[in-house]
Scaffold this active site. Structure first.
Site, mmCIF file in Angstrom:
data_model
loop_
_atom_site.group_PDB
_atom_site.id
_atom_site.type_symbol
_atom_site.label_atom_id
_atom_site.label_comp_id
_atom_site.label_asym_id
_atom_site.label_seq_id
_atom_site.Cartn_x
_atom_site.Cartn_y
_atom_site.Cartn_z
ATOM 1 N N HIS A 162 1.655 -6.174 -3.261
ATOM 2 C CA HIS A 162 2.774 -5.778 -2.398
ATOM 3 C C HIS A 162 3.973 -5.445 -3.284
ATOM 4 O O HIS A 162 4.192 -6.075 -4.314
ATOM 5 C CB HIS A 162 3.149 -6.922 -1.438
ATOM 6 C CG HIS A 162 3.958 -6.463 -0.269
ATOM 7 N ND1 HIS A 162 5.315 -6.298 -0.335
ATOM 8 C CD2 HIS A 162 3.583 -6.100 0.975
ATOM 9 C CE1 HIS A 162 5.761 -5.864 0.831
ATOM 10 N NE2 HIS A 162 4.728 -5.731 1.644
ATOM 11 N N ASP A 198 -2.336 -6.997 5.529
ATOM 12 C CA ASP A 198 -3.502 -6.207 5.955
ATOM 13 C C ASP A 198 -4.832 -6.853 5.614
ATOM 14 O O ASP A 198 -5.877 -6.374 6.051
ATOM 15 C CB ASP A 198 -3.429 -4.815 5.305
ATOM 16 C CG ASP A 198 -2.256 -4.020 5.856
ATOM 17 O OD1 ASP A 198 -1.381 -3.637 5.071
ATOM 18 O OD2 ASP A 198 -2.205 -3.860 7.091
HETATM 19 C C1 SDX Z 1 1.865 -2.739 3.734
HETATM 20 O O1 SDX Z 1 6.380 -2.275 1.932
HETATM 21 C C2 SDX Z 1 6.006 -2.989 2.904
HETATM 22 O O2 SDX Z 1 6.696 -3.892 3.356
HETATM 23 C C3 SDX Z 1 4.640 -2.622 3.485
HETATM 24 C C4 SDX Z 1 4.070 -3.570 4.524
HETATM 25 C C5 SDX Z 1 4.889 -3.533 5.807
HETATM 26 O O3 SDX Z 1 4.820 -4.511 6.556
HETATM 27 O O4 SDX Z 1 5.499 -2.465 6.105
HETATM 28 O O5 SDX Z 1 4.060 -4.894 4.020
HETATM 29 C C6 SDX Z 1 2.673 -3.162 4.903
HETATM 30 O O6 SDX Z 1 1.840 -1.567 3.436
HETATM 31 C C7 SDX Z 1 1.153 -3.777 2.912
HETATM 32 C C8 SDX Z 1 0.453 -3.172 1.642
HETATM 33 C C9 SDX Z 1 -0.899 -2.634 2.088
HETATM 34 N N1 SDX Z 1 -1.522 -1.857 0.972
HETATM 35 C C10 SDX Z 1 -2.618 -2.331 0.354
HETATM 36 O O7 SDX Z 1 -3.132 -3.418 0.571
HETATM 37 C C11 SDX Z 1 -3.208 -1.338 -0.649
HETATM 38 C C12 SDX Z 1 -3.513 -2.059 -1.977
HETATM 39 N N2 SDX Z 1 -2.252 -2.400 -2.604
HETATM 40 C C13 SDX Z 1 -1.703 -1.512 -3.612
HETATM 41 O O8 SDX Z 1 -1.934 -0.162 -3.348
HETATM 42 C C14 SDX Z 1 -0.302 -1.901 -4.059
HETATM 43 O O9 SDX Z 1 -0.326 -3.246 -4.257
HETATM 44 C C15 SDX Z 1 0.878 -1.554 -3.169
HETATM 45 C C16 SDX Z 1 0.935 -0.111 -2.822
HETATM 46 C C17 SDX Z 1 0.861 -2.358 -1.903
HETATM 47 C C18 SDX Z 1 2.148 -1.902 -3.951
HETATM 48 O O10 SDX Z 1 2.199 -1.050 -5.033
HETATM 49 P P1 SDX Z 1 3.405 -1.118 -6.100
HETATM 50 O O11 SDX Z 1 4.431 -2.114 -5.701
HETATM 51 O O12 SDX Z 1 3.856 0.274 -6.374
HETATM 52 O O13 SDX Z 1 2.713 -1.773 -7.328
HETATM 53 P P2 SDX Z 1 1.945 -0.958 -8.459
HETATM 54 O O14 SDX Z 1 1.041 0.050 -7.828
HETATM 55 O O15 SDX Z 1 2.948 -0.498 -9.465
HETATM 56 O O16 SDX Z 1 1.035 -2.115 -9.079
HETATM 57 C C19 SDX Z 1 1.518 -2.972 -10.100
HETATM 58 C C20 SDX Z 1 0.273 -3.303 -10.920
HETATM 59 C C21 SDX Z 1 -0.465 -2.063 -11.409
HETATM 60 O O17 SDX Z 1 -1.186 -2.432 -12.579
HETATM 61 P P3 SDX Z 1 -0.492 -2.150 -14.058
HETATM 62 O O18 SDX Z 1 -0.081 -0.703 -14.087
HETATM 63 O O19 SDX Z 1 0.693 -3.111 -14.118
HETATM 64 O O20 SDX Z 1 -1.595 -2.511 -15.046
HETATM 65 O O21 SDX Z 1 -0.674 -3.997 -10.093
HETATM 66 C C22 SDX Z 1 -1.853 -3.215 -9.956
HETATM 67 C C23 SDX Z 1 -1.497 -1.800 -10.344
HETATM 68 O O22 SDX Z 1 -2.621 -1.118 -10.830
HETATM 69 N N3 SDX Z 1 -2.260 -3.311 -8.548
HETATM 70 C C24 SDX Z 1 -3.513 -3.459 -8.137
HETATM 71 C C25 SDX Z 1 -3.424 -3.577 -6.738
HETATM 72 N N4 SDX Z 1 -2.129 -3.476 -6.345
HETATM 73 C C26 SDX Z 1 -1.419 -3.308 -7.477
HETATM 74 N N5 SDX Z 1 -4.682 -3.499 -8.789
HETATM 75 C C27 SDX Z 1 -5.797 -3.666 -8.046
HETATM 76 N N6 SDX Z 1 -5.803 -3.796 -6.697
HETATM 77 C C28 SDX Z 1 -4.627 -3.751 -6.005
HETATM 78 N N7 SDX Z 1 -4.608 -3.866 -4.671
#
Ligand code: SDX
Length: 437
Positions: free
Chosen positions: A313, A371
């Site tokens: 998140h 989720d």
């Molecule tokens: C919702 O914003 C809100 O409030 C949203 C929400 C709401 O109520 O409105 O809470 C609802 O959208 C919840 C999130 C649902 N999405 C998912 O579950 C999809 C999986 N999650 C990721 O796509 C990600 O965690 C996000 C999009 C939710 C957040 O992305 P960020 O904050 O931009 O973080 P990032 O992509 O920069 O990740 C940081 C690191 C990265 O690795 P490094 O580059 O540091 O090596 O964490 C890794 C990412 O690759 N990472 C994951 C991961 N989520 C982040 N790696 C594997 N699996 C994951 N799910």
């Protein structure tokens, strides 16, 4: 950059080494990080700030929802989400989000009556569904039908009239269950069920979803109560992607129905509200506990686009408090439905356990988010996976409309128009095609 706190105001001073400095005021909030007010930065320094994805940017001031990502705290108008989920109703929470205070008994009854009286949609809207293929994704139908509301409710599209803004807000909250239930009915070829004024908000929705004209239907009170909780947990979440979309759309003066349609479109993405549907597809693909290590490995592999859906998140670097409530609710619903063994839940619990012991997830503070468990509950309740994000949109409509209303009442409202760091071609003159290589 240096910080200075005088008796009343704190400022930060920026210097680019050329001897020129600029002092920027720091604005404190009730809770959470203070902000550096950079509104005069470009005018006085010629610099933009650069923050793709807005990881360090506050886009607005708001009094609606507060999140402490490190502590896993979520407050709606100051009330903790777990207390509201346990003790409030979705309509009462909607009143709180819209008007800032919990309603008195009279206010609650008036609000309930007003919502109940707006649950029907113009009969012409009924024909919009027939333009879609039966296998259209219900989110595609929702974007279309909600956007089309602008063509019907002209008496609540004047955004400068507070009364019309209120009417539009009530209409959207009241009609989303009808519109979303009909998207499901259309997809299964069953007749639309009309809303009933003798049923509560969630009961009415379950009735429109699962009743058929040929027999009586009574929603299970436990399932209706589980739905109340799910809707409360999804109602608002400060400046998430879809809420920011609604605010930017509204900043241009677009009508509320168009703004909510824009929010629905943004929510659909699998990185946002579409994740609940993606979690179920992911769990189905993993299939069994012994395959979890293979998928954890893939989630960590940068060359593999696979991510652990329902994990991570932007704000929560601790447990998403909503996931905690939903994990408990999942067990309650399965018990109520007498589902002794739900392999998909066991798989999710095992996946969460293994991931939270893995350094990759621990180091990046990737925890289950809202989720991760919601889809398991909705699936057990009989909702098809394709309806999961639709239910998220139904619940989030009140948050979107509360945030939109807050922005519309802001005397400092400006059109949302960010700038950029341009790294494209410098000036060059046109070359006629005969002179090109
Ligand atoms: C919702 O914003 C809100 O409030 C949203 C929400 C709401 O109520 O409105 O809470 C609802 O959208 C919840 C999130 C649902 N999405 C998912 O579950 C999809 C999986 N999650 C990721 O796509 C990600 O965690 C996000 C999009 C939710 C957040 O992305 P960020 O904050 O931009 O973080 P990032 O992509 O920069 O990740 C940081 C690191 C990265 O690795 P490094 O580059 O540091 O090596 O964490 C890794 C990412 O690759 N990472 C994951 C991961 N989520 C982040 N790696 C594997 N699996 C994951 N799910």
């Amino acid at each position: 950059m240096s910080q200075k706190t005088t008796s009343t105001k704190q400022t930060v001073t920026l210097s680019d080494g050329s001897g020129k400095t600029i002092a920027l005021p720091v604005l404190p909030g009730t809770a959470g990080p203070s902000v550096i007010d950079i509104r005069k930065l470009y005018g006085e320094s010629g610099y933009f700030t650069y923050d793709p994805g807005f990881t360090s940017t506050a886009s607005c001031e708001s009094k609606i929802t507060y999140i402490d990502g490190d502590e896993g705290v979520l407050l709606y108008r100051g009330y903790p989400i777990d207390q509201l989920a346990e003790r409030s109703s979705f309509l009462e929470t909607s009143y709180l989000l819209l008007f800032g205070q919990l309603p008195s008994r009279t206010q609650m009854e008036e609000f309930r009556e007003s919502v109940t009286r707006h649950t029907m949609v113009n009969e012409q809207l009924n024909f919009f569904y027939r333009g879609f293929r039966r296998d259209a994704h219900p989110m595609a139908i929702l974007v279309g039908v909600v956007g089309a509301m602008s063509a019907f409710y002209h008496d609540s599209t004047d955004i400068n009239d507070p009364h019309q803004r209120l009417v539009a807000s009530i209409r959207l909250i009241a009609k989303m269950p009808t519109i979303t239930a009909w998207a499901y009915k259309y997809s299964v070829g069953q007749p639309f069920m009309y809303p009933r004024n003798d049923l509560g908000y969630c009961e009415n929705f379950l009735h429109m979803m699962f009743a058929v004209p040929t027999e009586e239907y009574r929603a299970s009170p436990v399932l209706a109560s589980a739905l109340e909780k799910i809707f409360i947990l999804h109602a608002d979440h400060e400046q998430n992607a879809s809420t920011s979309t609604v605010r930017v759309a509204g900043s241009s003066g677009a009508n509320p129905f168009a703004c909510i349609a824009a929010g629905i479109a943004c929510l659909w993405g699998p990185a946002h509200g579409g994740a609940n549907e993606a979690v179920l597809s992911m769990l189905a693909e993993i299939g069994s506990v012994d395959r979890i290590p293979e998928y954890i490995k893939r989630a960590k592999d940068k060359s593999d686009p696979f991510r652990l859906m329902g994990f991570g998140h932007r704000v929560y670097k601790n447990f998403d408090p909503r996931a905690t409530v939903l994990r408990a609710t999942a067990r309650e619903v399965l018990a109520e439905l007498n589902i002794k063994k739900e392999p998909i839940l066991e798989l999710a619990v095992e996946l969460e356990k293994i991931a939270l012991q893995d350094d990759y997830f621990v180091k990046r503070k990737l925890y289950p988010n809202v989720d991760f468990y919601s889809g398991i509950i909705l699936r057990a309740m009989g909702f098809p996976t394709s309806m999961f994000t639709v239910l998220f949109a139904l619940a989030r409509t009140v948050g979107w409309i509360a945030q939109w209303g807050e922005m519309m009442e802001d005397p400092e409202r400006k059109i949302g128009r960010p700038r950029q760091l341009y790294t494209g071609a410098a000036h060059r003159d046109y070359t006629p095609i005969e002179k090109r290589g």
